[in-house]
Design an enzyme around this catalytic site. Structure first.
Site, PDB file in Angstrom:
ATOM      1  N   ARG A 125       0.614  -1.131   0.212  1.00  0.00           N
ATOM      2  CA  ARG A 125       0.435  -0.378  -0.159  1.00  0.00           C
ATOM      3  C   ARG A 125       0.763   1.263  -0.243  1.00  0.00           C
ATOM      4  NH1 ARG A 125      -3.942   2.011   5.216  1.00  0.00           N
ATOM      5  NH2 ARG A 125      -2.312   1.963   5.644  1.00  0.00           N
TER       6      ARG A 125
ATOM      7  N   PHE B   1       3.739   2.713   6.494  1.00  0.00           N
ATOM      8  CA  PHE B   1       3.836   4.293   5.240  1.00  0.00           C
ATOM      9  C   PHE B   1       3.584   5.109   5.941  1.00  0.00           C
ATOM     10  CE2 PHE B   1       2.519   6.784   1.880  1.00  0.00           C
ATOM     11  CZ  PHE B   1       3.702   7.097   1.658  1.00  0.00           C
ATOM     12  N   ASP B   2       1.996   5.123   5.996  1.00  0.00           N
ATOM     13  CA  ASP B   2       1.623   6.152   7.214  1.00  0.00           C
ATOM     14  C   ASP B   2       1.725   7.387   8.552  1.00  0.00           C
ATOM     15  OD1 ASP B   2      -0.444   4.340   5.651  1.00  0.00           O
ATOM     16  OD2 ASP B   2      -1.694   5.044   6.461  1.00  0.00           O
ATOM     17  N   THR B   3       2.274   5.680   9.086  1.00  0.00           N
ATOM     18  CA  THR B   3       2.751   5.959  10.620  1.00  0.00           C
ATOM     19  C   THR B   3       4.722   6.781  10.678  1.00  0.00           C
ATOM     20  OG1 THR B   3       2.069   4.547  11.267  1.00  0.00           O
ATOM     21  CG2 THR B   3       3.608   5.747  12.831  1.00  0.00           C
TER      22      THR B   3
ATOM     23  N   TYR C   6      -6.214   9.668   0.329  1.00  0.00           N
ATOM     24  CA  TYR C   6      -6.302   8.195   0.097  1.00  0.00           C
ATOM     25  C   TYR C   6      -7.269   8.574   1.210  1.00  0.00           C
ATOM     26  CZ  TYR C   6      -4.362   5.400   3.915  1.00  0.00           C
ATOM     27  OH  TYR C   6      -3.950   5.203   5.506  1.00  0.00           O
TER      28      TYR C   6
END
Length: 406
Positions: A90, A200-202, A108
């Site tokens: 992702r 990735f987000d963190t 997103y």
């Protein structure tokens, strides 16, 4: 009524000149859920979103009919496109699409649409207006309405508590699949994010926070998808590994946080009040109190064996070195060995000024007293002199030693 605020003018300019928002839907083997998701999102944006938009389906290495469904939707619906990646992940999908997008705001959401779409405009509006740089939906804030099982609730809250303890995260929900970022900021941060999966987000959020960017949070209505294919245990282990890696990168100075803060950090809230001054004062004061107590304790112990001046010299030197190291790391956020020798050398020069103040106070006491000076009076005079030296140390640290880290 015509828009008169600078935020309103900026939003109108964004809408006229470029695509305002690019919403990415990362998918892997989602042939069933993809079409209803995209149609629902497209209908909502067409009817309710006041700016130009694009929906990008980012297929990362699906082996079912997901690519065919994505291609059909892109051909049928205006402002929908499909991107195919041959590798899974992702984070990799988001990085690829966001890096190539020409939109002003990059967003997103997960394909299950667990988050109510009514939260989309509140999510991106502060980015379009220039108020914030990053925005996240949060399921853990007051005002959020969440329906999910106790297992996922426990894991989510535990994960965010770990982030607060290990990485000093101040955002409330790192895992909600509902986020947005300004494109100009993304171009600076994305090359620094290593993870290609769920962490990735963190990683992006922690780097943004450390760079001094404003992270806007939107309480959302969220209903858990019982058919979610996320491997919770595997994802949790990967996230813990990512936390360790990111913590090491921050501790060793491998991430150019100072440069990012200088280039992307917000302007002062008021003239003459530097960004971050309040937080720095609080951290410096806490370290100053601890250093003063350690100094007084060490002085009292040494005073039983040596005269006042040598005891003062040794106690002040030891605590000054520790004080510089702690302020370098905690107050001013400078990590790694780069520049450490120079910082400690400058800290020793400041120590000399503190030594002059404290030694001078002892000499003055001796000159004014006809006999032995009581130990409590000695400690009181040294405390006052040390507080003056602490104030001087903060001013010199901020304006001289760690000026580049401001």
């Amino acid at each position: 009524m015509p828009e008169t605020t600078s935020a309103g003018r900026q939003a109108r300019q964004i809408d006229l000149l470029v695509t305002a928002m690019d919403v990415v839907i990362p998918v892997h083997n989602e042939e069933i859920d993809l079409e209803p998701c995209v149609r629902r999102l497209h209908r909502y944006l067409t009817d309710s979103f006041p700016y130009s938009f694009r929906i990008t389906i980012a297929d990362n290495a699906s082996v079912d009919d997901t690519p065919a469904v994505a291609a059909r939707l892109a051909a049928e619906l205006p402002r929908v496109r499909a991107v195919r990646l041959e590798q899974k992940g992702r984070g990799r999908a988001l990085r690829t699409v966001w890096s190539e997008s020409d939109a002003a705001v990059l967003a997103y959401m997960d394909v299950d649409l667990s988050t109510d779409l009514a939260g989309l405009f509140p999510l991106v509006a502060p980015l379009l207006s220039g108020h914030s740089e990053v925005a996240i939906g949060t399921r853990l804030a007051r005002g959020s309405r969440v329906v999910r099982g106790p297992k996922r609730e426990f894991i989510s809250r535990s994960y965010n508590l770990i982030l607060r303890g290990a990485l000093g995260a101040r955002f409330s929900d790192a895992q909600c699949g509902f986020k947005a970022i300004r494109a100009d900021v993304a171009r600076r941060l994305l090359p620094l994010v290593q993870d290609t999966g769920w962490f990735f987000d963190t990683e992006l959020l922690v780097i943004a926070q450390r760079a001094g960017l404003r992270i806007h949070e939107v309480p959302v209505d969220w209903v858990d998808d019982p058919d979610s294919r996320v491997d919770v245990v595997r994802t949790a282990l990967d996230d813990l590994s990512g936390i360790g890696r990111l913590a090491r990168a921050l501790a060793t100075g491998r991430l150019p946080i100072s440069d990012l803060r200088h280039d992307l950090g917000r302007e002062p809230l008021a003239p003459g009040v530097p960004v971050g001054l309040g937080r720095q004062l609080v951290r410096f004061a806490a370290i100053g109190v601890a250093s003063t107590l350690a100094y007084l304790l060490l002085y009292a112990l040494l005073r039983n064996a040596v005269p006042a001046q040598p005891a003062n010299l040794i106690a002040l030197l030891v605590t000054a070195v520790g004080n510089t190291a702690l302020n370098r790391r905690v107050t001013f956020g400078v990590r790694g060995r780069r520049g450490a020798a120079g910082h400690h050398a400058q800290g020793l020069l400041i120590f000399a000024l503190g030594l002059a103040l404290t030694s001078g106070s002892l000499a003055l006491l001796g000159a004014l007293s006809s006999g032995a000076v009581p130990r409590l009076i000695e400690l009181a005079a040294l405390t006052a002199a040390n507080l003056a030296a602490t104030l001087l140390r903060f001013l010199l640290f901020r304006s001289w030693v760690f000026r580049a880290a401001r």
